[in-house]
Design an enzyme around this catalytic site. Structure first.
Site, PDB file in Angstrom:
ATOM      1  N   HIS A   1      64.191  -4.087  58.827  1.00 35.84           N
ATOM      2  CA  HIS A   1      62.809  -4.179  59.498  1.00 35.84           C
ATOM      3  C   HIS A   1      61.924  -4.573  58.164  1.00 35.84           C
ATOM      4  O   HIS A   1      61.197  -5.600  58.099  1.00 35.84           O
ATOM      5  CB  HIS A   1      62.543  -3.015  60.133  1.00 35.84           C
ATOM      6  CG  HIS A   1      61.070  -2.969  60.519  1.00 35.84           C
ATOM      7  ND1 HIS A   1      60.724  -3.995  61.578  1.00 35.84           N
ATOM      8  CD2 HIS A   1      60.116  -2.370  59.928  1.00 35.84           C
ATOM      9  CE1 HIS A   1      59.290  -3.435  61.829  1.00 35.84           C
ATOM     10  NE2 HIS A   1      58.973  -2.738  60.637  1.00 35.84           N
TER      11      HIS A   1
ATOM     12  N   GLN B   1      46.303  -4.703  63.076  1.00 33.40           N
ATOM     13  CA  GLN B   1      46.889  -4.131  61.743  1.00 33.40           C
ATOM     14  C   GLN B   1      46.723  -5.110  60.595  1.00 33.40           C
ATOM     15  O   GLN B   1      46.550  -4.693  59.406  1.00 33.40           O
ATOM     16  CB  GLN B   1      48.164  -4.006  62.029  1.00 33.40           C
ATOM     17  CG  GLN B   1      49.313  -3.412  61.207  1.00 33.40           C
ATOM     18  CD  GLN B   1      50.654  -3.124  61.595  1.00 33.40           C
ATOM     19  OE1 GLN B   1      50.927  -3.594  62.523  1.00 33.40           O
ATOM     20  NE2 GLN B   1      51.433  -2.792  60.782  1.00 33.40           N
TER      21      GLN B   1
END
Ligand code: MN
Length: 422
Positions: free
Chosen positions: A141, A248
């Site tokens: 990730h 974000q």
């Protein structure tokens, strides 16, 4: 303390459907209520919840010296706070009561009085969550996300292989599976624009994670070592770290995630104990370079847990988005806890420590739409032929997880949330 397993050969007199997440070897803890019954501590067995207060009133735990009223609680904190020797004894007693070979009690009398179909109860947030940390512990990730934003050569920050990166999240907005999530608004910089705007997120995403629950208070000023850490980890839940990628991206530098994360996270209702998961321990990825001594890795500290995320669109059609496994995580839970406490910071019963998005090596195992769609540049095709990059109102994300081996399946149930208009 060494783990305590329920005999894998044990069978229950409660009917357990094939592929159930809740055989007699699981016995997770949760909180339920019905129209007539206030919130209480329960366990799951097959398609039922078992009410621990009713069993207690009938004397089944009499010799265990539990605090009075310990099951008449709206959260598991007090129950967990009695310590592992008590919670283990309760779980073992539950297995004795539901064992089909039981001799001590009259089976015909036991059959129904403490079991309630799961379909007839409401399951609640099982914990009063004090502090919540989200880690960033999947190498795949971190590499995928780093490549998208900084290019392949600079994907990992210089610290990444030396410490489990994390940030302090928001515990007030952690909700139980089934809770609707209001579509968040926030400030973001639209593609190619010079000035930011405020409005509903256009890049709403899920993150497939797990989290562990702290079962014991640590002392401020006294770090917990990787060897001691297992004594502080009570159990695990599925965790969906809802994320607004546009908010974000605009806000996160230099201090990290903030409002793009804090609007909601969801957990599954059952806390599956580390004891129930102990036979699924395995070795994880090798750590290179070698970690500093305070992060020393004990043997077999990874867990073989199958994980899946499913999208259910507003028309009710379902599609599997990804399948991955907890064992891919580079940083282990014991290292996360050791790192969290390495500066003397204390942890408390009911704290939640989330793994970070769990991605695996192949594209079908990426645990977020950010990765699955390559930051929205490669839409996925839904069963009805339409294309999708991120999520919108009416969409539901369902997380599932289970361990399987030697004829036993230990599951987490599901963590489901639907996005609704504000
Ligand atoms: Mn996350």
């Amino acid at each position: 303390m060494s783990p305590s397993n329920i005999d894998p050969n044990l069978r229950s007199w409660v009917d357990i459907p094939e592929h159930s997440d809740f055989p007699i070897q699981n016995l997770p803890f949760g909180i339920y209520s019905t129209g007539d019954t206030p919130r209480r501590v329960c366990t799951a067995i097959g398609d039922y919840v078992a009410d621990l207060q009713i069993l207690s009133e009938h004397g089944f735990f009499e010799d265990l010296e539990l605090e009075s009223g310990i099951f008449e609680q709206a959260t598991l904190n007090a129950f967990i706070g009695q310590g592992l020797s008590k919670t283990r004894a309760v779980r073992q007693r539950l297995a004795d009561i539901m064992d089909d070979d039981l001799e001590e009690w009259d089976a015909s009398e036991l059959r129904t009085f403490f079991l309630i179909p799961q379909s007839e109860v409401t399951l609640h947030l099982p914990l009063a969550i004090g502090d919540y940390t989200d880690f960033y512990s999947s190498l795949e990730h971190a590499t995928n996300v780093g490549s998208l934003f900084r290019g392949k050569d600079n994907a990992l920050m210089p610290n990444w292989r030396h410490l489990p990166v994390g940030y302090h999240g928001r515990s007030s907005s952690i909700v139980v599976s089934g809770t609707e999530i209001a579509h968040p608004s926030g400030q973001y910089l639209p593609e190619g624009a010079e000035h930011p705007v405020f409005g509903p997120s256009q890049r709403l995403d899920f993150e497939l994670e797990t989290a562990f629950v702290v079962g014991r208070n640590s002392t401020m000023g006294q770090p917990v070592s990787t060897d001691e850490a297992n004594d502080y980890i009570f159990g695990m839940v599925l965790f969906n770290d809802w994320s607004a990628r546009d908010i974000q991206r605009w806000e996160y530098q230099p201090l990290g995630p903030f409002l793009g994360k804090s609007f909601a996270s969801a957990i599954s209702p059952w806390v599956v104990t580390m004891d129930a998961l102990s036979s699924f321990r395995c070795d994880g990825p090798e750590q290179e370079p070698e970690v500093l001594p305070y992060l020393k890795l004990p043997d077999s500290s990874s867990y073989d847990i199958h994980l899946e995320a499913i999208l259910e669109t507003p028309d009710g059609k379902r599609m599997s988005l990804c399948q991955t496994n907890h064992k891919h995580l580079y940083w282990r839970m014991v290292q996360q806890l050791a790192h969290q406490t390495s500066n003397g910071c204390n942890v408390r019963i009911g704290d939640l420590y989330a793994s970070g998005t769990i991605s695996g090596p192949d594209p079908g195992s990426f645990g977020s739409l950010l990765e699955l769609t390559q930051n929205g540049t490669r839409p996925i095709t839904l069963p009805d032929g339409s294309k999708r990059t991120f999520l919108g109102e009416g969409d539901t994300i369902i997380l599932k997880g289970y361990c399987e081996g030697n004829g036993i399946r230990i599951g987490f149930g599901e963590c489901r949330s639907t996005i609704v208009a504000t």
